[in-house]
Design a protein around this motif. Structure first.
Motif, short mmCIF file in Angstrom:
data_model
loop_
_atom_site.label_atom_id
_atom_site.label_comp_id
_atom_site.label_asym_id
_atom_site.label_seq_id
_atom_site.Cartn_x
_atom_site.Cartn_y
_atom_site.Cartn_z
N GLY A 140 0.78 -1.23 0.00
CA GLY A 140 0.00 0.00 0.00
C GLY A 140 0.82 1.28 0.00
N LYS A 141 1.96 1.27 -0.69
CA LYS A 141 2.81 2.45 -0.76
C LYS A 141 2.63 3.11 -2.12
N THR A 142 3.04 4.36 -2.22
CA THR A 142 2.98 5.04 -3.51
C THR A 142 4.18 4.63 -4.34
N TYR A 143 4.00 4.68 -5.67
CA TYR A 143 5.06 4.28 -6.58
C TYR A 143 5.11 5.23 -7.76
N ASP A 144 6.28 5.76 -8.03
CA ASP A 144 6.52 6.61 -9.19
C ASP A 144 7.63 5.95 -10.01
N PRO A 145 7.30 5.42 -11.20
CA PRO A 145 8.32 4.74 -12.01
C PRO A 145 9.56 5.61 -12.28
N ALA A 146 9.37 6.92 -12.36
CA ALA A 146 10.50 7.81 -12.61
C ALA A 146 11.47 7.86 -11.44
N SER A 147 11.03 7.41 -10.27
CA SER A 147 11.91 7.45 -9.10
C SER A 147 12.96 6.34 -9.13
N VAL A 148 12.77 5.33 -9.96
CA VAL A 148 13.73 4.23 -10.07
C VAL A 148 14.61 4.52 -11.28
N THR A 149 15.86 4.91 -11.03
CA THR A 149 16.75 5.35 -12.11
C THR A 149 17.99 4.48 -12.28
N LYS A 150 18.16 3.50 -11.40
CA LYS A 150 19.32 2.62 -11.52
C LYS A 150 18.98 1.24 -10.98
N PRO A 151 19.76 0.23 -11.35
CA PRO A 151 19.50 -1.12 -10.85
C PRO A 151 19.56 -1.19 -9.32
N THR A 152 18.77 -2.07 -8.77
CA THR A 152 18.68 -2.26 -7.33
C THR A 152 19.51 -3.47 -6.91
N LEU A 153 20.20 -3.34 -5.81
CA LEU A 153 20.92 -4.46 -5.22
C LEU A 153 20.13 -4.89 -3.99
N ILE A 154 19.66 -6.13 -4.01
CA ILE A 154 18.89 -6.64 -2.87
C ILE A 154 19.83 -7.49 -2.02
N VAL A 155 19.97 -7.08 -0.77
CA VAL A 155 20.79 -7.80 0.20
C VAL A 155 19.87 -8.20 1.33
N ARG A 156 19.84 -9.47 1.65
CA ARG A 156 18.98 -9.94 2.75
C ARG A 156 19.66 -11.10 3.44
N LEU A 157 19.09 -11.48 4.57
CA LEU A 157 19.58 -12.62 5.34
C LEU A 157 18.55 -13.73 5.21
N ASP A 158 18.94 -14.84 4.58
CA ASP A 158 18.07 -16.01 4.50
C ASP A 158 18.22 -16.74 5.82
N GLY A 159 17.19 -16.60 6.66
CA GLY A 159 17.31 -16.96 8.06
C GLY A 159 17.20 -18.42 8.41
N THR A 160 17.95 -18.77 9.46
CA THR A 160 17.86 -20.11 10.06
C THR A 160 17.36 -20.02 11.51
N GLY A 161 17.50 -18.86 12.14
CA GLY A 161 17.04 -18.73 13.52
C GLY A 161 17.15 -17.31 14.02
N ALA A 162 16.38 -17.02 15.05
CA ALA A 162 16.39 -15.70 15.65
C ALA A 162 15.95 -15.79 17.10
N VAL A 163 16.32 -14.77 17.86
CA VAL A 163 15.88 -14.62 19.24
C VAL A 163 15.41 -13.18 19.41
N PHE A 164 14.17 -13.01 19.89
CA PHE A 164 13.62 -11.69 20.16
C PHE A 164 13.53 -11.52 21.67
N ARG A 165 13.85 -10.33 22.14
CA ARG A 165 13.65 -10.02 23.54
C ARG A 165 13.29 -8.54 23.66
N ASP A 166 12.87 -8.14 24.84
CA ASP A 166 12.41 -6.77 25.05
C ASP A 166 13.50 -5.72 24.89
N LYS A 167 14.70 -6.04 25.33
CA LYS A 167 15.78 -5.05 25.22
C LYS A 167 17.11 -5.76 25.06
N LYS A 168 18.12 -4.98 24.68
CA LYS A 168 19.45 -5.50 24.44
C LYS A 168 19.99 -6.16 25.68
#
Length: 173
Positions: free
Chosen positions: A145-173
């Motif tokens: 549900g975001k706005t999109y303007d094709p003119a705003s994309v002017t160069k190739p995108t590099l997608i960097v992500r972490l393909d996850g195996t596990g995580a731990v969430f807690r309230d604070k560091k």
């Protein structure tokens, strides 16, 4: 168009996620696991001892490609549809890294935003063409549900992500 559909299945929104061998239950069980940090554990948890800075990964993604790393930071966003990904804040303002899993393998609660996370997985790097970048931006705009303007994309995108195996969430560091 078929090429783009296949590309989206690999890197966009709610997809099948990582196909890495590290995500298989038998290998996750075989990995040495240290005592988990107190909090909510997802998947295989986190066993890598050293934290890799998100800033370093984003600065030189090719140096980390296909390497298993542990990152940590605040959860900024969670997939609102299936809980199959979350974004974790980097050290610098505006930095973030997406942590993605196979749909249904782990489900991250939407109300996890603002929690502190440690996440482990394999760094994935994919460079899109300019046309793929425009299509990717359009897809994400429609999906979230975001706005999109094709003119705003002017160069190739590099997608960097972490393909996850596990995580731990807690309230604070």
């Amino acid at each position: 168009m078929l090429r783009f559909a296949l590309l989206l299945a690999l890197f966009a929104g709610c997809d099948r996620g990582p196909k890495s061998e590290a995500a298989t239950p038998s290998q996750a069980a075989a990995a040495p696991v240290t005592a988990p940090a107190p909090g909510k554990t997802f998947g295989a948890g986190v066993s890598v001892a050293e934290v890799t800075s998100i800033s370093k990964i984003l600065a030189t993604p090719e140096a980390f490609k296909d390497k298993t790393v542990k990152v940590e930071g605040m959860v900024l966003d969670v997939c609102p549809k299936r809980g199959c990904w979350f974004e974790i804040a980097g050290e610098a303002t505006g930095q973030k890294l997406k942590f993605k899993v196979v749909d249904g393998e782990m489900v991250f609660p939407v109300d996890s935003k603002g929690m502190y996370a440690q996440a482990q997985g394999k760094v994935s790097v994919k460079e899109l063409t300019l046309e793929e970048s425009k299509q990717h931006a359009e897809y994400e705009a429609k999906e979230y549900g975001k706005t999109y303007d094709p003119a705003s994309v002017t160069k190739p995108t590099l997608i960097v992500r972490l393909d996850g195996t596990g995580a731990v969430f807690r309230d604070k560091k």
